[in-house]
Design an enzyme around this catalytic site. Sequence first.
Site, PDB file in Angstrom:
ATOM      1  N   GLU A 298      40.334  39.002  38.245  1.00 32.48           N
ATOM      2  CA  GLU A 298      39.809  38.512  36.959  1.00 32.48           C
ATOM      3  C   GLU A 298      40.028  37.004  36.837  1.00 32.48           C
ATOM      4  O   GLU A 298      41.138  36.514  37.065  1.00 32.48           O
ATOM      5  CB  GLU A 298      40.536  39.223  35.811  1.00 32.48           C
TER       6      GLU A 298
ATOM      7  N   LYS B 261      42.853  48.460  27.624  1.00 31.89           N
ATOM      8  CA  LYS B 261      43.892  47.526  28.058  1.00 31.89           C
ATOM      9  C   LYS B 261      44.870  47.318  26.908  1.00 31.89           C
ATOM     10  O   LYS B 261      44.563  46.616  25.943  1.00 31.89           O
ATOM     11  CB  LYS B 261      43.254  46.195  28.460  1.00 31.89           C
TER      12      LYS B 261
END
Length: 208
Positions: free
Chosen positions: A41, A130
Amino acid sequence: MNWLNEFTKHRGIVAILRGVRPNEVEVIAETLIEAGITLIEVPLNSPDPFDSIARLVKLSDGRALVGAGTVLTADDVDRLSGIGSQIVISPNTNSDVIRRTRKCDMFSMPGVFTASDAFNALDAGAHVLKFFPADTLGPGGISGIKAVLPVGTPIAAVGGIDETSFAAYRAKDIHGFGIGSTLYKPGRTADEIGTIARKLVAAFDAAG
């Protein structure tokens, strides 16, 4: 594409390269992939993040899933779709971002903190929740919220995670982790990152 199936083929460690620059991202990504970390990411508050992500898309070529973090708007999702990003990760629960991510056929992992956040994210189509910041909730706090979610809801813990954290979270059936400054900080060399990545992978595998 069945993104959840695709995501779960990879070891559950997401490398968060906050602050990475395009001129270093490829060598760092190669180092991570060689170490066994294949979810990468680049947060959008990094320098020239779309350039870095475009480079990663070309580099990964089926070896890794790559994309963006700190995605805050549907317009950002559209731009990411245009450069071939596969993953869209947010710090918050934004239904517009989640829905646009699904519409663009990308993997959605929004940030949640409460049961309300979690259900709103699932209703919008999130693939994985998340929990952030995980070190505030801890394994017990996340497990408590997990108990009221649909059985089998995939969960990742992000924030304050290092190689000593995996066992406690995995004991609560939490198998995904975002690793930021523990792994990457601006100025850290690829060799240093590789050493840390290998330790993370060994600890993750041992905890399983």
